[in-house]
Write a protein that holds these residues in place. Structure first.
Motif, PDB file in Angstrom:
ATOM      1  N   ILE A  46     -18.799 -10.252 -16.667  1.00  0.00           N
ATOM      2  CA  ILE A  46     -19.151  -9.206 -15.703  1.00  0.00           C
ATOM      3  C   ILE A  46     -18.052  -8.144 -15.603  1.00  0.00           C
ATOM      4  O   ILE A  46     -18.294  -7.018 -15.172  1.00  0.00           O
ATOM      5  CB  ILE A  46     -19.486  -9.842 -14.324  1.00  0.00           C
ATOM      6  N   THR A  47     -16.834  -8.520 -16.036  1.00  0.00           N
ATOM      7  CA  THR A  47     -15.721  -7.571 -15.964  1.00  0.00           C
ATOM      8  C   THR A  47     -15.489  -6.862 -17.301  1.00  0.00           C
ATOM      9  O   THR A  47     -14.517  -6.134 -17.468  1.00  0.00           O
ATOM     10  CB  THR A  47     -14.415  -8.293 -15.563  1.00  0.00           C
ATOM     11  N   ARG A  48     -16.405  -7.043 -18.232  1.00  0.00           N
ATOM     12  CA  ARG A  48     -16.251  -6.496 -19.586  1.00  0.00           C
ATOM     13  C   ARG A  48     -16.084  -4.969 -19.582  1.00  0.00           C
ATOM     14  O   ARG A  48     -15.394  -4.414 -20.436  1.00  0.00           O
ATOM     15  CB  ARG A  48     -17.481  -6.878 -20.409  1.00  0.00           C
ATOM     16  N   ASP A  49     -16.705  -4.285 -18.610  1.00  0.00           N
ATOM     17  CA  ASP A  49     -16.672  -2.812 -18.620  1.00  0.00           C
ATOM     18  C   ASP A  49     -15.649  -2.225 -17.643  1.00  0.00           C
ATOM     19  O   ASP A  49     -15.665  -1.038 -17.353  1.00  0.00           O
ATOM     20  CB  ASP A  49     -18.069  -2.241 -18.331  1.00  0.00           C
ATOM     21  N   ILE A  50     -14.744  -3.055 -17.135  1.00  0.00           N
ATOM     22  CA  ILE A  50     -13.715  -2.526 -16.224  1.00  0.00           C
ATOM     23  C   ILE A  50     -12.808  -1.568 -17.003  1.00  0.00           C
ATOM     24  O   ILE A  50     -12.319  -1.915 -18.087  1.00  0.00           O
ATOM     25  CB  ILE A  50     -12.875  -3.671 -15.610  1.00  0.00           C
ATOM     26  N   PRO A  51     -12.576  -0.373 -16.480  1.00  0.00           N
ATOM     27  CA  PRO A  51     -11.751   0.587 -17.220  1.00  0.00           C
ATOM     28  C   PRO A  51     -10.281   0.164 -17.330  1.00  0.00           C
ATOM     29  O   PRO A  51      -9.739  -0.473 -16.430  1.00  0.00           O
ATOM     30  CB  PRO A  51     -11.860   1.869 -16.379  1.00  0.00           C
ATOM     31  N   LEU A  52      -9.696   0.540 -18.449  1.00  0.00           N
ATOM     32  CA  LEU A  52      -8.281   0.255 -18.697  1.00  0.00           C
ATOM     33  C   LEU A  52      -7.503   1.561 -18.735  1.00  0.00           C
ATOM     34  O   LEU A  52      -8.072   2.620 -18.998  1.00  0.00           O
ATOM     35  CB  LEU A  52      -8.126  -0.458 -20.046  1.00  0.00           C
ATOM     36  N   GLU A  53      -6.204   1.478 -18.471  1.00  0.00           N
ATOM     37  CA  GLU A  53      -5.343   2.636 -18.686  1.00  0.00           C
ATOM     38  C   GLU A  53      -4.139   2.201 -19.512  1.00  0.00           C
ATOM     39  O   GLU A  53      -3.790   1.025 -19.539  1.00  0.00           O
ATOM     40  CB  GLU A  53      -4.916   3.270 -17.358  1.00  0.00           C
ATOM     41  N   THR A  54      -3.539   3.176 -20.156  1.00  0.00           N
ATOM     42  CA  THR A  54      -2.426   2.866 -21.047  1.00  0.00           C
ATOM     43  C   THR A  54      -1.104   3.002 -20.299  1.00  0.00           C
ATOM     44  O   THR A  54      -0.896   3.965 -19.561  1.00  0.00           O
ATOM     45  CB  THR A  54      -2.460   3.818 -22.256  1.00  0.00           C
ATOM     46  N   VAL A  55      -0.239   2.005 -20.484  1.00  0.00           N
ATOM     47  CA  VAL A  55       1.111   2.056 -19.910  1.00  0.00           C
ATOM     48  C   VAL A  55       2.114   1.793 -21.038  1.00  0.00           C
ATOM     49  O   VAL A  55       1.739   1.360 -22.123  1.00  0.00           O
ATOM     50  CB  VAL A  55       1.296   1.001 -18.793  1.00  0.00           C
ATOM     51  N   THR A  56       3.355   2.071 -20.724  1.00  0.00           N
ATOM     52  CA  THR A  56       4.408   1.783 -21.695  1.00  0.00           C
ATOM     53  C   THR A  56       5.057   0.459 -21.329  1.00  0.00           C
ATOM     54  O   THR A  56       5.350   0.210 -20.157  1.00  0.00           O
ATOM     55  CB  THR A  56       5.460   2.906 -21.676  1.00  0.00           C
ATOM     56  N   VAL A  57       5.252  -0.400 -22.329  1.00  0.00           N
ATOM     57  CA  VAL A  57       5.880  -1.691 -22.067  1.00  0.00           C
ATOM     58  C   VAL A  57       6.997  -1.918 -23.086  1.00  0.00           C
ATOM     59  O   VAL A  57       6.872  -1.548 -24.259  1.00  0.00           O
ATOM     60  CB  VAL A  57       4.838  -2.841 -22.090  1.00  0.00           C
ATOM     61  N   THR A  59       8.848  -4.556 -25.113  1.00  0.00           N
ATOM     62  CA  THR A  59       8.858  -5.945 -25.598  1.00  0.00           C
ATOM     63  C   THR A  59      10.305  -6.309 -25.922  1.00  0.00           C
ATOM     64  O   THR A  59      11.178  -5.434 -25.889  1.00  0.00           O
ATOM     65  CB  THR A  59       7.971  -6.107 -26.862  1.00  0.00           C
ATOM     66  N   PRO A  60      10.593  -7.538 -26.274  1.00  0.00           N
ATOM     67  CA  PRO A  60      11.986  -7.874 -26.638  1.00  0.00           C
ATOM     68  C   PRO A  60      12.493  -7.086 -27.834  1.00  0.00           C
ATOM     69  O   PRO A  60      13.708  -6.972 -28.042  1.00  0.00           O
ATOM     70  CB  PRO A  60      11.908  -9.378 -26.967  1.00  0.00           C
ATOM     71  N   VAL A  61      11.571  -6.495 -28.638  1.00  0.00           N
ATOM     72  CA  VAL A  61      12.031  -5.830 -29.871  1.00  0.00           C
ATOM     73  C   VAL A  61      11.635  -4.366 -29.995  1.00  0.00           C
ATOM     74  O   VAL A  61      12.106  -3.669 -30.893  1.00  0.00           O
ATOM     75  CB  VAL A  61      11.533  -6.598 -31.127  1.00  0.00           C
ATOM     76  N   ALA A  62      10.775  -3.868 -29.117  1.00  0.00           N
ATOM     77  CA  ALA A  62      10.341  -2.468 -29.254  1.00  0.00           C
ATOM     78  C   ALA A  62       9.682  -1.992 -27.967  1.00  0.00           C
ATOM     79  O   ALA A  62       9.327  -2.786 -27.092  1.00  0.00           O
ATOM     80  CB  ALA A  62       9.353  -2.342 -30.407  1.00  0.00           C
ATOM     81  N   THR A  63       9.523  -0.665 -27.899  1.00  0.00           N
ATOM     82  CA  THR A  63       8.736  -0.076 -26.812  1.00  0.00           C
ATOM     83  C   THR A  63       7.363   0.249 -27.380  1.00  0.00           C
ATOM     84  O   THR A  63       7.256   0.753 -28.500  1.00  0.00           O
ATOM     85  CB  THR A  63       9.399   1.217 -26.315  1.00  0.00           C
ATOM     86  N   THR A  64       6.311  -0.052 -26.592  1.00  0.00           N
ATOM     87  CA  THR A  64       4.969   0.214 -27.103  1.00  0.00           C
ATOM     88  C   THR A  64       4.046   0.641 -25.972  1.00  0.00           C
ATOM     89  O   THR A  64       4.355   0.454 -24.798  1.00  0.00           O
ATOM     90  CB  THR A  64       4.390  -1.029 -27.820  1.00  0.00           C
ATOM     91  N   GLU A  65       2.944   1.216 -26.360  1.00  0.00           N
ATOM     92  CA  GLU A  65       1.880   1.522 -25.416  1.00  0.00           C
ATOM     93  C   GLU A  65       0.957   0.308 -25.355  1.00  0.00           C
ATOM     94  O   GLU A  65       0.621  -0.274 -26.393  1.00  0.00           O
ATOM     95  CB  GLU A  65       1.044   2.709 -25.910  1.00  0.00           C
ATOM     96  N   SER A  66       0.538  -0.058 -24.169  1.00  0.00           N
ATOM     97  CA  SER A  66      -0.386  -1.189 -24.035  1.00  0.00           C
ATOM     98  C   SER A  66      -1.287  -0.930 -22.832  1.00  0.00           C
ATOM     99  O   SER A  66      -1.043   0.001 -22.067  1.00  0.00           O
ATOM    100  CB  SER A  66       0.419  -2.484 -23.878  1.00  0.00           C
ATOM    101  N   ARG A  67      -2.313  -1.728 -22.675  1.00  0.00           N
ATOM    102  CA  ARG A  67      -3.317  -1.388 -21.666  1.00  0.00           C
ATOM    103  C   ARG A  67      -3.355  -2.382 -20.505  1.00  0.00           C
ATOM    104  O   ARG A  67      -3.140  -3.576 -20.691  1.00  0.00           O
ATOM    105  CB  ARG A  67      -4.697  -1.310 -22.326  1.00  0.00           C
TER     106      ARG A  67
END
Ligand SMILES: O=P(O)(O)OC[C@H]1O[C@H](OP(=O)(O)OP(=O)(O)O)[C@H](O)[C@@H]1O
Ligand SMILES: O=c1cc[nH]c(=O)[nH]1
Ligand SMILES: [Mg+2]
Length: 211
Positions: A46-57, A59-67
């Motif tokens: 039922i939550t399959r269509d919940i909107p996502l937004e992109t943030v910056t995270v 990680t221990p080895v790099a910076t990345t965009e994730s949702r």
């Protein structure tokens, strides 16, 4: 206006567990556990269509965009009493949701819903709501619960049931065409007492051992 969609959650795990929920030999403890598990699996659908937004995270080895989920405010509205059997299962996936309660029972003679309790979060109108009840039979209880929510000013409402009868789906779609309905199974019909065939019997009684 068109009509709300009917989504049948036919994931194999849901269908497998539903078979044991239907089985008259399943005892109260197992019935309650299975309903809880299926509710969690249905919450995933039922939550399959919940909107996502992109943030910056970082990680221990790099910076990345994730949702991440984009700050959606959710509310769960179990219809007492049987709806309570699915509540904790949904809360496992949506722990930040607030919970409102609508108490209704179906008069066994008239099959009309009788309202006896309502308690909703103060910010309920700002929330996307999921109305929860294992059974959608004539649709009277679901329609009455959604009426309660709309009278309070709620506008974003979904319905979640384990088992629905075609008569109940049509009644809700006619009365509330803006409400999408998510079910684990769409059964054949209602019997002369308003029970879903083949169904699972009385959901409240099987959850709480009252018969
Ligand atoms: O679609 P309808 O024809 O309205 O029937 C469905 C309603 O009946 C059951 O509740 P019940 O009245 O048995 O109350 P309970 O949850 O307290 O057992 C069920 O949990 C729904 O709320
Ligand atoms: O089959 C049905 C119909 C209404 N309520 C139930 O619990 N079961
Ligand atoms: Mg009941």
């Amino acid at each position: 206006m068109g009509q709300g969609k009917l989504v049948i959650c036919d994931h194999p795990l849901i269908q497998h567990k539903l078979t044991f929920i239907r089985d008259v030999e399943t005892n109260t403890k197992d019935f309650r556990e299975l309903v809880d598990e299926v509710a969690t699996l249905m919450a995933y659908e039922i939550t399959r269509d919940i909107p996502l937004e992109t943030v910056t995270v970082q990680t221990p080895v790099a910076t990345t965009e994730s949702r991440v989920i984009s700050g959606r405010m959710l509310g769960l509205v179990p219809i007492l009493r049987a709806g309570l059997g699915m509540l904790d299962g949904v809360l496992k996936l949506l722990p930040a949701a607030k919970v409102g309660h609508v108490g209704l029972f179906r008069d066994p003679e008239t099959l009309q819903p009788v309202e006896y309790y309502t308690k909703l979060p103060t910010d309920v109108t700002e929330r996307e709501l999921i109305v929860i009840d294992p059974m959608l039979a004539t649709g009277g209880s679901a329609i009455a619960a959604i009426d309660v929510l709309k009278k309070r000013g709620c506008t974003q409402i979904k319905m979640m049931n384990l088992i629905a009868a075609p008569e109940g789906v049509k009644a809700v779609q006619d009365a509330h065409p803006d409400v999408d309905i998510y079910v684990a199974a769409l059964d054949e019909r209602l019997d002369e007492h308003g029970y879903i065939i083949p169904g699972l019997g009385d959901a409240g009684d099987r959850l709480y051992g009252t018969k």
